[in-house]
Design a protein around this motif. Structure first.
Motif, mmCIF file in Angstrom:
data_model
loop_
_atom_site.group_PDB
_atom_site.id
_atom_site.type_symbol
_atom_site.label_atom_id
_atom_site.label_comp_id
_atom_site.label_asym_id
_atom_site.label_seq_id
_atom_site.Cartn_x
_atom_site.Cartn_y
_atom_site.Cartn_z
ATOM 1 N N UNK A 1 0.796 -1.234 0.000
ATOM 2 C CA UNK A 1 0.000 0.000 0.000
ATOM 3 C C UNK A 1 0.827 1.281 0.000
ATOM 4 N N UNK A 2 2.121 1.162 -0.313
ATOM 5 C CA UNK A 2 2.976 2.345 -0.379
ATOM 6 C C UNK A 2 2.630 3.188 -1.608
ATOM 7 N N UNK A 3 2.904 4.483 -1.486
ATOM 8 C CA UNK A 3 2.861 5.366 -2.657
ATOM 9 C C UNK A 3 4.063 6.299 -2.590
ATOM 10 N N UNK A 4 4.864 6.302 -3.673
ATOM 11 C CA UNK A 4 6.083 7.113 -3.673
ATOM 12 C C UNK A 4 6.228 8.009 -4.891
ATOM 13 N N UNK A 5 5.252 8.004 -5.809
ATOM 14 C CA UNK A 5 5.343 8.895 -6.959
ATOM 15 C C UNK A 5 4.981 8.205 -8.249
ATOM 16 N N UNK A 6 4.948 9.000 -9.335
ATOM 17 C CA UNK A 6 4.415 8.517 -10.608
ATOM 18 C C UNK A 6 5.473 8.303 -11.686
ATOM 19 N N UNK A 7 6.739 8.644 -11.438
ATOM 20 C CA UNK A 7 7.777 8.313 -12.407
ATOM 21 C C UNK A 7 8.179 6.853 -12.209
ATOM 22 N N UNK B 1 -2.129 5.421 0.661
ATOM 23 C CA UNK B 1 -2.433 4.011 0.888
ATOM 24 C C UNK B 1 -3.594 3.761 1.832
ATOM 25 N N UNK B 2 -4.147 4.835 2.447
ATOM 26 C CA UNK B 2 -5.308 4.649 3.314
ATOM 27 C C UNK B 2 -5.133 5.108 4.747
ATOM 28 N N UNK B 3 -4.202 6.036 4.996
ATOM 29 C CA UNK B 3 -3.889 6.531 6.341
ATOM 30 C C UNK B 3 -3.545 5.357 7.252
ATOM 31 N N UNK B 4 -2.571 4.583 6.843
ATOM 32 C CA UNK B 4 -2.060 3.469 7.646
ATOM 33 C C UNK B 4 -0.893 3.985 8.476
ATOM 34 N N UNK B 5 -1.032 3.939 9.791
ATOM 35 C CA UNK B 5 -0.067 4.549 10.710
ATOM 36 C C UNK B 5 0.874 3.483 11.261
ATOM 37 N N UNK B 6 2.163 3.649 11.021
ATOM 38 C CA UNK B 6 3.143 2.716 11.569
ATOM 39 C C UNK B 6 3.412 3.053 13.032
ATOM 40 N N UNK C 1 -8.428 6.487 12.162
ATOM 41 C CA UNK C 1 -7.015 6.362 12.514
ATOM 42 C C UNK C 1 -6.275 7.596 12.006
ATOM 43 N N UNK C 2 -5.149 7.911 12.636
ATOM 44 C CA UNK C 2 -4.360 9.049 12.194
ATOM 45 C C UNK C 2 -3.388 9.523 13.242
ATOM 46 N N UNK C 3 -2.704 10.619 12.918
ATOM 47 C CA UNK C 3 -1.740 11.282 13.800
ATOM 48 C C UNK C 3 -1.737 12.758 13.462
ATOM 49 N N UNK C 4 -1.538 13.605 14.468
ATOM 50 C CA UNK C 4 -1.412 15.031 14.197
ATOM 51 C C UNK C 4 -2.618 15.552 13.448
ATOM 52 N N UNK C 5 -2.391 16.088 12.245
ATOM 53 C CA UNK C 5 -3.499 16.574 11.422
ATOM 54 C C UNK C 5 -3.604 15.812 10.103
ATOM 55 N N UNK C 6 -3.447 14.497 10.177
ATOM 56 C CA UNK C 6 -3.794 13.608 9.064
ATOM 57 C C UNK C 6 -4.631 12.475 9.641
ATOM 58 N N UNK C 7 -5.855 12.316 9.130
ATOM 59 C CA UNK C 7 -6.782 11.331 9.681
ATOM 60 C C UNK C 7 -7.557 10.649 8.569
ATOM 61 N N UNK C 8 -7.942 9.411 8.848
ATOM 62 C CA UNK C 8 -8.751 8.642 7.920
ATOM 63 C C UNK C 8 -9.978 8.086 8.606
ATOM 64 N N UNK D 1 -10.178 3.554 -2.843
ATOM 65 C CA UNK D 1 -10.770 4.840 -2.432
ATOM 66 C C UNK D 1 -11.765 4.629 -1.300
ATOM 67 N N UNK D 2 -11.402 3.768 -0.359
ATOM 68 C CA UNK D 2 -12.323 3.352 0.689
ATOM 69 C C UNK D 2 -12.172 4.145 1.987
ATOM 70 N N UNK D 3 -11.226 5.078 2.026
ATOM 71 C CA UNK D 3 -10.952 5.830 3.250
ATOM 72 C C UNK D 3 -11.163 7.323 3.005
ATOM 73 N N UNK D 4 -11.946 7.970 3.859
ATOM 74 C CA UNK D 4 -12.062 9.424 3.829
ATOM 75 C C UNK D 4 -10.799 9.998 4.458
ATOM 76 N N UNK D 5 -10.182 10.928 3.768
ATOM 77 C CA UNK D 5 -8.878 11.451 4.188
ATOM 78 C C UNK D 5 -9.014 12.918 4.571
ATOM 79 N N UNK D 6 -8.566 13.257 5.767
ATOM 80 C CA UNK D 6 -8.641 14.630 6.261
ATOM 81 C C UNK D 6 -7.241 15.212 6.365
ATOM 82 N N UNK D 7 -6.992 16.318 5.642
ATOM 83 C CA UNK D 7 -5.700 17.008 5.666
ATOM 84 C C UNK D 7 -5.926 18.515 5.818
ATOM 85 N N UNK D 8 -6.494 18.973 6.910
ATOM 86 C CA UNK D 8 -6.646 20.425 7.078
ATOM 87 C C UNK D 8 -5.291 21.103 7.223
#
Length: 422
Positions: A141-147, A215-220, A354-361, A391-398
């Motif tokens: 579920x990683x995402x690192x870019x489109x190149x 990847x779905x706001x997966x917090x390590x 789930x989330x941390x700081x100001x990133x939540x799903x 696209x199963x997770x609502x993502x909050x990034x205020x």
């Protein structure tokens, strides 16, 4: 709020079918300030998207705008490749004094190009050059870019398919809690490394996000990250932390790995490092890894001087003391309380957060519900996106500069959108 979709226009007739966000938000935006955007028809939207994390300090932040206007007005250098400029010097000094030295981080700074994927490509190339090996380990579920190099260490099947060619030299491993706690951390990874018959080439590096945004706001967990850092050290692999979306204070500390108490070998930054939403990225690495030959990795836009100006202004304004981190963590508690209330109200929907700081799903058992909630939120004047492989997770990034009142407004709107789509 009633939204009238824009009529067939130059966007539909001339722009490529690859466009995406404009399909979710059928409006033509005209102005933006702080946490709000305004379309040409006069509608107001509270922005919990923040340019996919590129606007941690809000739209048209007045302090950063003033610095930029003054620089342009005095004919400051706009384009300088990697030449020495006063703007670059001011940024480097501020970055060293406000960020690196207080955290005892020894990193050299590389400007690889204007975007996050440029930073990742440089990190992968450097790791391979240093170790003399090709293989890179990434995570599910990683995402690192489109190149192409970044896609090779990205998990999303849809994104990978767009490459059109085999994506090689990348091996995925299970991210934290991928097996719901039923399997010991790194059991599979360790076994492959020690087994001469596993078929896994000795990796040059491991690349990881501490919080998987796309990847779905997966917090390590911090302990998982510490164990990963230890594994890399024991097995002679470099540790790369991709902090492109989660860095610059998104999770609280300036770097998202601070909570775990680790020091990665290489770190990638982009998005909010420029402060004002303009293109800029950094690849940071320990001094002993600086084996580049002059010009071995370059690019026309690797020195964006207007971004240096706003980046330095952001560091001087928001990172001179610990107040930004404290405020972000406090705002995060406000979000968590609201999401907990939504989940308690909608137990039958299997709502989880789930989330941390100001990133939540926010996720539901029915994977299609997230998109429905996001659509209704837009109709109610709130911009939120979805994430995850389906696209199963609502993502909050205020924005980190969001006020408690603005946060409350957006969270109430989100709760209403959930209620009206339940």
């Amino acid at each position: 709020m009633t939204i009238t979709p824009p009529a067939l226009s130059v966007f539909e007739t001339l722009e490529s079918e690859v466009r995406s966000y404009c399909r979710s938000w059928p409006a033509v935006f005209d102005r933006a300030q702080g946490s709000y955007m305004y379309d040409e028809d006069g509608h107001t939207y509270l922005d919990f998207f923040s340019g996919a994390g590129a606007l941690n300090y809000g739209h048209n932040n007045p302090v950063l705008k003033r610095a930029l206007i003054d620089y342009i007005a005095r004919d400051g250098v706009t384009h300088g490749l990697d030449m020495g400029t006063t703007a670059k010097r001011a940024f480097l000094e501020s970055f060293q004094n406000k960020i690196l030295r207080p955290r005892d981080l020894p990193y050299k700074v590389m400007f690889p190009g204007p975007t996050g994927t440029n930073a990742v490509e440089a990190a992968l190339k450097l790791a391979r050059k240093v170790k003399g090996r090709e293989s890179i380990v990434s995570f599910t579920n990683a995402f690192h870019g489109m190149s192409l190099g970044s896609l090779a260490v990205t998990g999303n099947a849809f994104k990978r398919a767009g490459a059109g060619i085999p994506l090689v030299h990348g091996t995925p491993m299970p991210f934290d809690n991928y097996f719901d706690g039923r399997v010991p951390d790194f059991l599979w990874f360790e076994r492959l490394l020690e087994d001469q018959g596993s078929g896994l080439n000795q990796p040059a590096a491991v690349i990881v996000e501490t919080v998987q945004g796309e990847g779905g706001i997966n917090v390590a967990r911090p302990e998982w990250l510490r164990a990963l850092a230890d594994l890399c050290k024991r097995r002679d692999m470099l540790l790369i932390v991709d902090d492109i979306q989660m860095g610059c204070g998104r999770t609280g500390g300036f770097f998202s790995f601070e909570e775990a108490g680790i020091t990665p070998d290489i770190v990638t930054l982009s998005k909010s490092i420029g402060g004002y939403g303009m293109p800029m990225s950094l690849t940071l690495f320990k001094p002993e890894l600086d084996v580049w030959e002059p010009g071995e990795h370059n690019g026309t836009f690797r020195g964006n001087n207007p971004s240096f100006v706003t980046a330095a202004a952001a560091l001087d304004t928001y990172w001179a003391d610990g107040q930004t981190e404290k405020q972000t963590l406090a705002r995060g508690e406000q979000v968590e309380q609201a999401l907990r209330a939504i989940c308690e109200e909608h137990v039958r929907l299997g709502a989880e957060y789930r989330g941390r700081g100001l990133v939540w799903g926010l996720e539901f058992t029915d994977k299609s519900r997230a998109s429905a909630v996001a659509r209704r939120a837009f109709e109610l004047g709130l911009l939120i996106e979805t994430s995850g492989p389906e696209s199963e997770v609502i993502k909050l990034l205020p924005a980190l500069t969001v006020t408690p009142e603005e946060l409350d407004e957006g969270l109430r709107t989100l709760a209403r959108a959930v209620n009206e789509t339940a």
